[in-house]
Scaffold this motif. Structure first.
Motif, short mmCIF file in Angstrom:
data_model
loop_
_atom_site.label_atom_id
_atom_site.label_comp_id
_atom_site.label_asym_id
_atom_site.label_seq_id
_atom_site.Cartn_x
_atom_site.Cartn_y
_atom_site.Cartn_z
N PRO A 1 -108.03 49.35 59.27
CA PRO A 1 -109.02 50.28 59.82
C PRO A 1 -109.33 50.03 61.29
O PRO A 1 -109.50 50.98 62.06
CB PRO A 1 -110.25 50.05 58.94
CG PRO A 1 -109.70 49.56 57.64
CD PRO A 1 -108.51 48.74 58.00
N VAL A 2 -109.40 48.76 61.69
CA VAL A 2 -109.68 48.45 63.11
C VAL A 2 -108.54 48.92 64.00
O VAL A 2 -108.78 49.51 65.07
CB VAL A 2 -109.93 46.94 63.29
CG1 VAL A 2 -109.88 46.56 64.77
CG2 VAL A 2 -111.28 46.54 62.70
N ALA A 3 -107.30 48.70 63.59
CA ALA A 3 -106.15 49.16 64.38
C ALA A 3 -106.18 50.67 64.54
O ALA A 3 -105.93 51.20 65.64
CB ALA A 3 -104.85 48.71 63.71
N LEU A 4 -106.50 51.38 63.46
CA LEU A 4 -106.58 52.84 63.54
C LEU A 4 -107.76 53.27 64.42
O LEU A 4 -107.65 54.22 65.20
CB LEU A 4 -106.74 53.43 62.13
CG LEU A 4 -105.54 53.25 61.20
CD1 LEU A 4 -105.88 53.75 59.80
CD2 LEU A 4 -104.32 54.00 61.75
N ALA A 5 -108.89 52.56 64.30
CA ALA A 5 -110.06 52.90 65.11
C ALA A 5 -109.79 52.70 66.59
O ALA A 5 -110.21 53.51 67.44
CB ALA A 5 -111.26 52.04 64.68
N VAL A 6 -109.07 51.64 66.94
CA VAL A 6 -108.71 51.40 68.35
C VAL A 6 -107.82 52.53 68.86
O VAL A 6 -108.02 53.04 69.97
CB VAL A 6 -108.00 50.04 68.49
CG1 VAL A 6 -107.37 49.90 69.87
CG2 VAL A 6 -108.98 48.89 68.24
N ALA A 7 -106.85 52.95 68.04
CA ALA A 7 -105.97 54.06 68.44
C ALA A 7 -106.76 55.34 68.64
O ALA A 7 -106.56 56.08 69.62
CB ALA A 7 -104.87 54.26 67.39
N VAL A 8 -107.69 55.63 67.73
CA VAL A 8 -108.53 56.82 67.84
C VAL A 8 -109.37 56.77 69.11
O VAL A 8 -109.49 57.77 69.84
CB VAL A 8 -109.44 56.95 66.60
CG1 VAL A 8 -110.54 57.98 66.84
CG2 VAL A 8 -108.64 57.33 65.37
#
Length: 492
Positions: A294-301
């Protein structure tokens, strides 16, 4: 507090300070260092434990939060916001809207509940004023043309923070029914309105209450007032952070502002460090593995939303690709506000994964933001021309500055020339034309075989050239090696 925890607190704060000093040498912010010390030396991590009962730091940590928000209110530059104009408000609204919307949708996608989604939206949506300001200073961009816009965005973000906290606090409270939530939101905004009225009309009375020649007494009385208002707000069902922020706005309108800021800043830094260490102590590293994806996706977003907002802002103000990249990547850092929201969420008993999620998210962006901002030139190279104004195509990778000291030598800004005379005389071809703003000489650009414009500047020491291509009006200073732009708000 037990003696062992007092000893542990001293050791933890000392280690955090030494780690922050080391990080500063490499251009990294201090907030993640404080968090890392708390995580590494807390009960949620295998190994040595300096503080076995983090809950006993609650009052000290709360004081750190209160002083953070109070100081933010004291520093809030109302005049800059009011003088920024409609474009600045539109740019900030686009930035906040894009990031908050992306954060809210991402929060709902996590499936941790509606209240958690609101917390995630705020954590992903608001950048860190401290990290952004520090980056601008360390990257020597204070005189860049886009810097006033960046500062305006983070200032308006801070203003939005007060309203978001007023909305979020009742949602995180114990209200079970819709009527109770509506009542709490009404009370929260009522408290906010009352404090704004005091800020507008009661600053003189507050100034008389605080006024004293003794710095010691002024510091004690000010801190007492801030904590009292914050506590009153909390008892009324409103976040103590709102009370502290609005008290800062009131004090900012008194003649004591500079003295208060000078006295409170060291206290803010010390207690804020304790707040971030205490936050780290509350993180159970056993939960970090569950939030890595989730953190990796949040950073990308966040990166996508920030760059989109940077492009929109650059179009509004006429910046080139480098300006758009600088805006989007400089305001990428997240910090104190994200952690404040996570603290409120954990106190309200929301999903325990919010703490590790926000902590890891802030840590990742704290490292990425300085690195990406420092290398924004590479992003500018691949940014398509159609995203921005066509007249910036030739200089997309260069920073635009307002600090050129040679603008007084600009005497010629127009020409009817459609060819490079020296290229015509020698039978050569040219790519684009440049106008010497000191004498009116027209020569070919550096992409042309003979580079007559640069040759003329080197021979005559005339500092500034202007593009002579139709529809382009940018200027370049050979002495300062930068694009030249009038300061924001002045007529071009």
């Amino acid at each position: 507090m037990p003696e062992a925890d007092l000893l542990g607190l001293g050791a933890a704060v000392l280690i955090a300070g030494l780690l922050a000093r080391l990080a500063r040498r490499y251009g990294l912010p201090s907030v993640p260092c404080y968090m890392l010390v708390g995580i590494a030396l807390g009960p949620g991590t295998p190994g040595p434990v300096l503080i076995g009962h983090p809950a006993e730091l609650a009052v000290i940590a709360a004081l750190g939060l209160v002083l953070l928000l109070f100081h933010l209110g004291v520093e809030f530059p109302v005049d800059e916001v009011l003088g920024g104009g409609r474009r600045l408000v539109v740019a900030a609204s686009c930035y906040i809207g894009l990031n908050m919307t992306a954060g809210l949708l991402f929060g709902f996608a996590l499936g941790w509940g509606a209240s958690s989604a609101l917390v995630v939206a705020g954590a992903l949506g608001i950048s860190s004023s401290a990290i952004v300001t520090k980056l601008l200073i360390e990257l020597h961009r204070l005189t860049n043309a886009e810097t006033p816009v960046i500062l305006g965005i983070i200032v308006l973000e801070d203003l939005f923070l007060a309203f978001y906290l007023a909305l979020l606090s009742p949602v995180l409270s114990a209200g079970d029914t819709t009527g109770e939530i509506v009542r709490d939101i009404t009370l929260s905004f009522g408290m906010l309105a009352a404090l704004l009225l005091v800020a507008r009309f009661g600053a003189r009375a507050v100034g008389r209450l605080l006024d004293t020649r003794e710095d010691e007494v002024l510091a004690v009385v000010t801190i007492g007032l801030v904590v009292l208002v914050a506590g009153t707000a909390q008892e009324a069902g409103v976040s103590d952070a709102i009370g502290a922020l609005l008290t800062g706005l009131v004090v900012a309108r008194t003649r004591l502002r500079e003295r208060v800021e000078r006295l409170v800043t060291p206290l803010r830094d010390v207690f804020a460090a304790v707040f971030f260490v205490a936050f780290g102590l509350s993180i159970d590293t056993g939960h970090l593995g569950a939030v890595v994806v989730p953190v990796a996706l949040a950073v990308a977003v966040t990166v996508v939303a920030n760059l989109s907002a940077g492009i929109i802002t650059a179009r509004l103000f006429g910046f080139n690709q480098r300006g758009a990249a600088n805006i989007g990547l400089t305001v990428l850092g997240r910090g104190e506000f994200s952690l404040i929201l996570a603290t409120l969420a954990l106190s309200a008993g929301l999903d325990v994964r919010i703490g590790p999620f926000v902590a890891l998210y802030v840590l990742v962006l704290a490292v990425l933001s300085p690195l990406l901002a420092a290398h924004s030139r590479h992003l500018a190279r691949v940014m398509p021309d159609w995203l921005l104004r066509r007249d910036w195509t030739y200089v997309r990778e260069e920073t635009i500055s307002t600090s050129c000291t040679h603008l007084d030598q600009v005497r010629v800004t127009e020409t009817d020339a459609e060819e490079c005379p020296e290229c015509v005389a020698s039978g050569s071809d040219w790519v684009a034309l440049r106008l010497c703003t000191s004498c009116g000489f027209v020569g070919c650009c550096d992409d042309s075989p003979h580079r007559h414009a640069s040759e003329h500047a080197a021979r005559t020491r005339h500092p500034i050239i202007q593009s002579a291509q139709p529809g382009e009006d940018w200027k370049w200073c050979f002495v300062d090696e930068t694009l030249v732009r009038a300061p924001l708000g002045t007529k071009r």
